[in-house]
Design an enzyme around this catalytic site. Sequence first.
Site, short mmCIF file in Angstrom:
data_model
loop_
_atom_site.label_atom_id
_atom_site.label_comp_id
_atom_site.label_asym_id
_atom_site.label_seq_id
_atom_site.Cartn_x
_atom_site.Cartn_y
_atom_site.Cartn_z
N LEU A 139 31.47 -2.86 36.74
CA LEU A 139 31.62 -2.28 35.14
C LEU A 139 31.24 -3.49 34.25
O LEU A 139 31.19 -4.63 34.52
CB LEU A 139 33.12 -2.03 35.15
CG LEU A 139 33.63 -1.01 35.54
CD1 LEU A 139 35.20 -0.63 35.07
CD2 LEU A 139 33.00 0.30 35.39
N ASP A 140 30.42 -3.28 33.29
CA ASP A 140 29.75 -3.95 32.29
C ASP A 140 30.88 -4.95 31.77
O ASP A 140 32.07 -4.36 31.76
CB ASP A 140 29.09 -3.39 31.15
CG ASP A 140 27.81 -2.71 31.71
OD1 ASP A 140 27.48 -3.20 32.73
OD2 ASP A 140 27.44 -1.88 31.05
N TRP A 141 30.77 -5.99 31.23
CA TRP A 141 31.68 -6.86 30.44
C TRP A 141 32.56 -6.05 29.52
O TRP A 141 33.70 -6.39 29.45
CB TRP A 141 30.94 -7.90 29.79
CG TRP A 141 31.71 -8.85 28.99
CD1 TRP A 141 32.34 -10.05 29.59
CD2 TRP A 141 31.97 -8.93 27.62
NE1 TRP A 141 33.18 -10.87 28.64
CE2 TRP A 141 32.79 -10.08 27.52
CE3 TRP A 141 31.57 -8.25 26.54
CZ2 TRP A 141 33.16 -10.43 26.27
CZ3 TRP A 141 32.05 -8.29 25.18
CH2 TRP A 141 32.69 -9.74 24.96
#
Length: 241
Positions: A100-102
């Site tokens: 998952l992205d930051w």
Amino acid sequence: MRINKYIAHAGVASRRKAEELIKAGLVTINGTVVRELATTVKAGDKVEVEGTPIYNEEKVYYLLYKPKGVISSVSDDKGRKTVLDLLPQVKERIYPVGRLDWDTSGVLILTNDGDFTDKMIHPRNEIDKVYLARVKGIATKENLRPLTRGVVIDGKKTKPARYHIIKVEPDKNRSVVELTIHEGRNHQVKKMFESCGLLVDKLSRTQFGTLDLTGLRPGEARRLNKKEISQLYNAAMTKSK
Ligand code: URA
């Protein structure tokens, strides 16, 4: 056990990634480089990947409610907080199943089981990954329809997705849309919406297969039980051809 399976079982890499490591000459058994995928590992053999000995350990599975502001890696050379920092002391070498992205929150599974990981992330197995996206602009059936057939991102068409417009707030010029996909390409959801002219400004993964965030607060994690693990396996088996 075959060498690529052994490496995947040890949680070092997925089976496909293990094959790449072997072909690249980075795997040794008792000090000798092996490049043959058919090579088997016997009891007492010492297997090393890039010079690091690997051991088979008990398979463990965690569900983390990833908050925004942490990265989905096991380490970071810039010293940023990683998802592993949020888990209690885990002796096994676990890693996230996909990323998952930051700035994305939500369901993230961590495990040391490479075969399980392969099954969960291969689009062929059609495990639902459900995202809730707040987007800038007004979502309509017309501008989102291309998502159901697939849109081209990074030169490759996405698999058909399902969407559901949850709410439209014309006064704030924003909308909330649920999107269900089976793939896990880089920034996929953001890029899919972008291709429809909508910019994602908040993103959360609310479901991964049969798992959701019930009972967890952002930053909290728990072990998955046997039933949950087999439900995920079953979800992958029923869809895979
Ligand atoms: N799609 C994205 O764009 N970001 C995520 O973190 C997950 C899916």
